[in-house]
Design an enzyme around this catalytic site. Structure first.
Site, short mmCIF file in Angstrom:
data_model
loop_
_atom_site.label_atom_id
_atom_site.label_comp_id
_atom_site.label_asym_id
_atom_site.label_seq_id
_atom_site.Cartn_x
_atom_site.Cartn_y
_atom_site.Cartn_z
N ASP A 86 0.87 -1.17 0.00
CA ASP A 86 0.00 0.00 0.00
C ASP A 86 0.92 1.23 0.00
O ASP A 86 2.13 1.10 0.19
CB ASP A 86 -0.90 -0.03 1.23
CG ASP A 86 -1.85 1.14 1.31
OD1 ASP A 86 -2.30 1.62 0.26
OD2 ASP A 86 -2.14 1.59 2.44
N ASP A 123 -0.10 4.93 1.45
CA ASP A 123 -0.25 5.77 2.63
C ASP A 123 -0.05 4.96 3.90
O ASP A 123 -0.69 3.93 4.12
CB ASP A 123 -1.63 6.43 2.65
CG ASP A 123 -1.82 7.37 1.48
OD1 ASP A 123 -1.00 8.29 1.32
OD2 ASP A 123 -2.78 7.18 0.71
N ASP A 146 -1.52 -0.89 6.08
CA ASP A 146 -1.79 -0.44 7.45
C ASP A 146 -3.22 -0.68 7.88
O ASP A 146 -3.52 -0.64 9.08
CB ASP A 146 -1.48 1.06 7.58
CG ASP A 146 -2.49 1.91 6.81
OD1 ASP A 146 -3.30 2.61 7.45
OD2 ASP A 146 -2.46 1.88 5.57
#
Length: 520
Positions: free
Chosen positions: A73, A75, A358
């Site tokens: 990912d 961010d 996250d």
């Protein structure tokens, strides 16, 4: 069932044990030398070893030797953001509520409090209740807030029909998005929880009637507008040195993997222009040469479940192309698409793929449950929590709690007045210690990983959806690319002959068998 009191001699031994422990603990708290032993003598040697905040922790055995493809990912995975971003999001969304949704001007007096909320909390929309729930769906008493004020335990229990249990399966979907209860799972949700609590606090403090569902939706939409309108992207792009952390470490991780012949891909919901500027800042202008596939605006988590959206290619300026996608080329940028086409075009399947993200739901859950990929969770809060766990105050507090728990379990067989008085005192002190330990992490909600003793609901999902978890991607630099992670065999309740509370109270054998003989 009848419980008989044990002998005075047995009670005397336990009370003497307590007296010794009390002397050590009191002396430690007062800063004077205890009698013969220190409180740390209660700790087993392995507990005294400090945890490493830069370590990678394994829920499942995984050998990096078997991993051929690494996915990421963007961010809070490739790009770690400074906490300074959160007040910016809070203020912008607050002003949107006032100026566009016509909320009272008085809300502008509220500023962002970074110490208020933690990740993983649940919000009951109809009750305006922000709370922490454990792995068994029970509210941790003392962690329920309406607005900025704590809700008394008795009221929480009354609100849920005389119980602390929350029927999450009836009130919340798989991804924690309602309809009645929302779970805040990503780091961007911290300013959202803060704003939601501040707005509720204002309405309650001024005795203004409001519809809980409307208020929740308006706050959520205001936070969404900060992202959709590109405000957050603008702040980061204007000052990457301020907002992006550990960029050089991200570059080192990617370079190292490529140097060892690994294939890399990126799947993010962020737009290309934003990702491109961030990656140029961290890695350099040729960052796309490190990745075999780059997918932006993927619309996760539906990217993993919805077969209908096709891939679209972007040109160098980020404009959409119309040609049909028959293969995913290195150095090119793709938008949207779906995982099923991704698997068909790349043939990257099963445990040879390791994906990092996250968000436990949007990034990891479907990949592990539906497709058998290996997964790594990035949990930035882990670093701070481990540093707290390593403090002498935490170790002493936890050790004394465990000692009290062991004594409580053994002494409950004694029913005379003196024993009951001792038990009541121990219960009171144990609860006080629990609250002190909770406040070490966060005064309102405690640790994101534990309630008083149970894992949190967040922890349960973390264990279920991730093979590995770590504070940041840079933790990979501490291990060889063929390293095997072995999870520790943590004992089930029936497998543990030696618990810390038994070690602390000197009961080194299978406990309580003698005491159980008194139960008819």
């Amino acid at each position: 069932m009848r419980v008989e009191s044990g002998s005075a001699q047995e009670r005397g031994i336990l009370l003497e044990s307590l007296s010794t422990l009390l002397e050590k603990t009191t002396a430690s708290h007062e800063g004077r030398a205890p009698g013969n032993r220190e409180l740390t003598d209660l700790l087993p040697p392995e507990v005294c070893s400090l945890l490493n905040p830069a370590a990678i922790y394994a829920n499942n055995e995984i050998s990096l030797r078997d991993v051929e493809v690494y996915g990421f990912d963007y961010d809070y995975t490739l790009a770690q953001y400074a906490d300074a971003l959160h007040p910016e999001i809070f203020i912008a969304a607050r002003d949107i509520l006032i100026e566009h949704y016509k909320y009272p001007e008085g809300i502008r007096k509220y500023d962002y409090n970074p110490s208020f909320a933690i990740r993983g909390l649940h919000y009951d929309i109809q009750k305006s209740l922000l709370m922490k729930i454990d792995a068994f769906h029970y509210v941790q008493l003392g962690t329920a807030y309406r607005g900025l004020q704590p809700v008394p335990d008795e009221e929480v229990i009354e609100l849920y029909g005389g119980t602390q249990h929350i029927p999450l399966y009836q009130m919340s979907g798989f991804y924690g998005k309602g309809p009645s209860i929302k779970q805040f799972m990503d780091i961007f949700s911290l300013p959202e929880m803060a704003l939601l609590s501040c707005v509720v606090d204002y309405f309650l403090g001024h005795s203004l009637e409001f519809d809980q569902a409307h208020l929740y939706k308006d706050v959520t939409d205001a936070i969404r507008d900060v992202h959709v309108k590109g405000l957050m992207y603008q702040w980061i792009e204007q000052d990457m040195e301020k907002y992006i952390l550990r960029g050089d470490e991200t570059f080192a991780v990617l370079n190292r993997l490529v140097a060892h012949g690994k294939q890399l891909f990126l799947i993010t919901n962020s737009p290309f222009s934003f990702v491109d500027k961030g990656m140029r800042h961290m890695v350099g202008p040729d960052w796309r040469q490190l990745f075999d596939v780059v997918i932006v605006q993927a619309d996760k988590p539906s990217f993993f479940t919805d077969r209908r959206k096709p891939f679209r290619k972007l040109d160098e300026k980020g404009s959409l192309q119309w040609d049909r996608i028959t293969r995913l080329e290195k150095g090119k940028i793709y938008r949207q698409g779906n995982l099923f086409d991704f698997l068909r075009l790349t043939e990257w399947r099963g445990p040879r793929v390791l994906y990092f993200g996250d968000h436990l739901y949007s990034d990891l859950a479907d990949l592990m449950l539906r497709h058998g990929w290996r997964t790594g969770a990035i949990i930035p809060e882990l670093e701070r929590e481990i540093r707290i766990i390593n403090t002498e105050q935490y170790m002493h507090s936890l050790t004394w709690q465990q000692a009290l728990t062991g004594l409580l379990e053994r002494m409950q067989t004694y029913q005379d007045a003196e024993s009951r008085q001792v038990l009541a005192a121990w219960m009171k002190e144990r609860q006080e210690l629990r609250c002190i330990t909770k406040a070490l992490f966060n005064a309102q909600f405690g640790s994101i990983f534990r309630t008083f003793h149970n894992p949190t609901y967040f922890s349960r999902r973390l264990v279920r959806f991730s093979d590995l978890y770590m504070a940041s991607l840079s933790c990979l630099l501490n291990y060889r690319v063929d390293f095997t992670f072995y999870p520790r065999r943590t004992p089930l309740q029936h497998e543990a002959p030696l618990w810390m509370d038994q070690l602390c109270t000197g009961c080194m054998k299978t406990p309580f068998l003698g005491d159980m003989a008194h139960i008819r």
